[in-house]
Design an enzyme around this catalytic site. Structure first.
Site, mmCIF file in Angstrom:
data_model
loop_
_atom_site.group_PDB
_atom_site.id
_atom_site.type_symbol
_atom_site.label_atom_id
_atom_site.label_comp_id
_atom_site.label_asym_id
_atom_site.label_seq_id
_atom_site.Cartn_x
_atom_site.Cartn_y
_atom_site.Cartn_z
ATOM 1 N N ASP A 51 0.838 -1.213 0.000
ATOM 2 C CA ASP A 51 0.000 0.000 0.000
ATOM 3 C C ASP A 51 0.867 1.256 0.000
ATOM 4 O O ASP A 51 0.340 2.375 -0.050
ATOM 5 C CB ASP A 51 -1.010 -0.015 1.154
ATOM 6 C CG ASP A 51 -0.366 -0.082 2.532
ATOM 7 O OD1 ASP A 51 0.882 -0.148 2.620
ATOM 8 O OD2 ASP A 51 -1.111 -0.073 3.534
ATOM 9 N N SER A 52 2.190 1.089 -0.006
ATOM 10 C CA SER A 52 3.089 2.228 -0.257
ATOM 11 C C SER A 52 2.756 2.866 -1.598
ATOM 12 O O SER A 52 3.138 4.007 -1.866
ATOM 13 C CB SER A 52 4.551 1.769 -0.252
ATOM 14 O OG SER A 52 4.734 0.660 -1.108
ATOM 15 N N ASP A 90 -0.940 -6.264 -0.031
ATOM 16 C CA ASP A 90 -1.378 -5.632 1.221
ATOM 17 C C ASP A 90 -2.892 -5.530 1.322
ATOM 18 O O ASP A 90 -3.557 -5.090 0.372
ATOM 19 C CB ASP A 90 -0.829 -4.195 1.290
ATOM 20 C CG ASP A 90 0.465 -4.106 2.060
ATOM 21 O OD1 ASP A 90 0.794 -5.034 2.826
ATOM 22 O OD2 ASP A 90 1.166 -3.083 1.886
ATOM 23 N N LYS A 119 -1.038 -9.509 3.176
ATOM 24 C CA LYS A 119 -0.253 -8.966 4.294
ATOM 25 C C LYS A 119 -1.122 -8.004 5.092
ATOM 26 O O LYS A 119 -1.891 -7.231 4.499
ATOM 27 C CB LYS A 119 0.986 -8.249 3.766
ATOM 28 C CG LYS A 119 1.828 -7.575 4.866
ATOM 29 C CD LYS A 119 3.233 -7.257 4.412
ATOM 30 C CE LYS A 119 3.393 -5.963 3.656
ATOM 31 N NZ LYS A 119 2.970 -4.752 4.403
ATOM 32 N N GLU A 121 -1.043 -5.444 8.857
ATOM 33 C CA GLU A 121 -0.183 -4.807 9.864
ATOM 34 C C GLU A 121 -0.710 -5.067 11.268
ATOM 35 O O GLU A 121 -1.922 -4.997 11.504
ATOM 36 C CB GLU A 121 -0.109 -3.302 9.611
ATOM 37 C CG GLU A 121 0.573 -2.959 8.303
ATOM 38 C CD GLU A 121 0.743 -1.454 8.105
ATOM 39 O OE1 GLU A 121 0.514 -0.671 9.051
ATOM 40 O OE2 GLU A 121 1.115 -1.075 6.973
ATOM 41 N N GLU A 188 9.641 -4.053 10.175
ATOM 42 C CA GLU A 188 9.953 -2.710 9.662
ATOM 43 C C GLU A 188 10.525 -1.827 10.759
ATOM 44 O O GLU A 188 9.921 -1.663 11.833
ATOM 45 C CB GLU A 188 8.684 -2.061 9.056
ATOM 46 C CG GLU A 188 8.959 -0.646 8.553
ATOM 47 C CD GLU A 188 7.990 -0.112 7.524
ATOM 48 O OE1 GLU A 188 7.084 -0.854 7.083
ATOM 49 O OE2 GLU A 188 8.154 1.066 7.139
HETATM 50 O O1 KIV Z 1 3.565 -1.003 1.629
HETATM 51 C C1 KIV Z 1 4.668 -1.502 1.412
HETATM 52 O O2 KIV Z 1 5.279 -1.270 0.387
HETATM 53 C C2 KIV Z 1 5.225 -2.390 2.425
HETATM 54 C C3 KIV Z 1 6.630 -2.874 2.272
HETATM 55 C C4 KIV Z 1 7.643 -1.841 2.137
HETATM 56 C C5 KIV Z 1 7.015 -3.830 3.319
HETATM 57 O O3 KIV Z 1 4.560 -2.715 3.363
#
Ligand code: KIV
Length: 270
Positions: A51-52, A90, A119, A121, A188
């Site tokens: 989600d970056s 994510d 994934k 958090e 992280e």
């Molecule tokens: O959102 C993302 O890109 C991430 C990774 C950098 C681990 O969670």
């Protein structure tokens, strides 16, 4: 004429084997078809459709604004061309607040986005959700330490687990997620020494970002390692494009540096 060899797709079992044999896992974030081909060509084992993308593609200040529609769109772009790397996608902010919501959205990421694993958090507090997904045969990657989706609660992007209580909490989070059925862990922004303890304490592979060299694998945000993210570069990021001069060479150099353990160095670790 030699027969062409196509590498077999990376699976959960391959990641487990790599941890057991001490072979480092090279991971990068990936959001589109062209980079999928380039990254796979360079030997990247694991993609995180992170989600970056809300920050590096969409220009938001944090990942909080990212939606399920964003994640499905980008995951599907990657899945369409992906042949080899395992794809982790994510679950975005507030898409896994309840067990049923998490299950429905995880299934959507797999069905429509081609995810091999989802994934989410959070540590101990998320164990129930992880257990629910695992019971429904959904592979899960936990994400502990700095939680970008909780940036407003944390008050900024800060290294976590620096004091004794914080370190114990990170270790407990890792153990709780593994016990709940998680298959992989992203660590992280935690001290390198703590990441080494977590990696030794769990049987599932750990992927570090700002977590020092002892993790089983490493990930960076793709645009950060290419040096094209305009904001101040965090300590744990290395600009591989600066020393190689081309995007394919930068990705190749990153994969080699992760595999031979030269990245991250102490200058990239806390
Ligand atoms: O959102 C993302 O890109 C991430 C990774 C950098 C681990 O969670």
């Amino acid at each position: 004429m030699g027969a062409e060899t196509t590498p077999s797709p990376v699976s959960l079992a391959s990641l487990q084997r790599m941890k057991a044999q001490g072979e480092k896992i090279a991971c990068l974030t990936c959001y589109d078809a062209s980079f999928t081909r380039l990254l796979e060509g360079a030997g990247v084992d694991l993609f995180i459709v992170g989600d970056s993308l809300g920050m590096v593609l969409k220009g938001h200040e944090s990942t909080v604004a990212v939606t399920m529609a964003d994640m499905v769109y980008h995951a599907a772009n990657v899945a369409r061309c992906g042949r080899h790397a395992l794809r982790v996608v994510d679950l975005p902010f507030m898409s896994y607040a309840s067990r049923d919501q998490a299950l429905g959205n995880a299934a959507r990421l797999m069905r429509e986005g081609g995810a091999h694993m989802v994934k989410l958090e959070g540590g101990t507090a998320m164990a129930g959700i992880v257990e629910h997904l695992a019971r429904h045969t959904i592979p899960v990657c936990g994400h502990i330490g700095l939680l970008p989706q909780a940036v407003h609660k944390l008050g900024g992007y800060r290294v976590q687990g620096r004091d004794e209580a914080g370190a114990a909490a990170v270790l407990a989070d890792a153990r709780a997620l593994e016990a709940a059925g998680a298959d992989l862990l992203v660590l992280e922004c935690i001290p390198a020494e703590l990441a080494a303890r977590v990696t030794a304490a769990v049987n599932i592979p750990t992927i570090g970002i700002g977590a020092g060299p002892s993790c089983d694998g490493q990930v960076l945000v793709l645009y950060d390692m290419l040096g094209i993210t305009p904001s101040r570069r965090p300590k744990f990021v290395k600009d591989f494009l600066a020393e190689t001069g081309s995007v394919p060479a930068a990705i190749g150099a990153y994969v080699r540096a992760v595999k031979d353990g030269s990245f991250p160095g102490s200058e990239h670790s806390f």
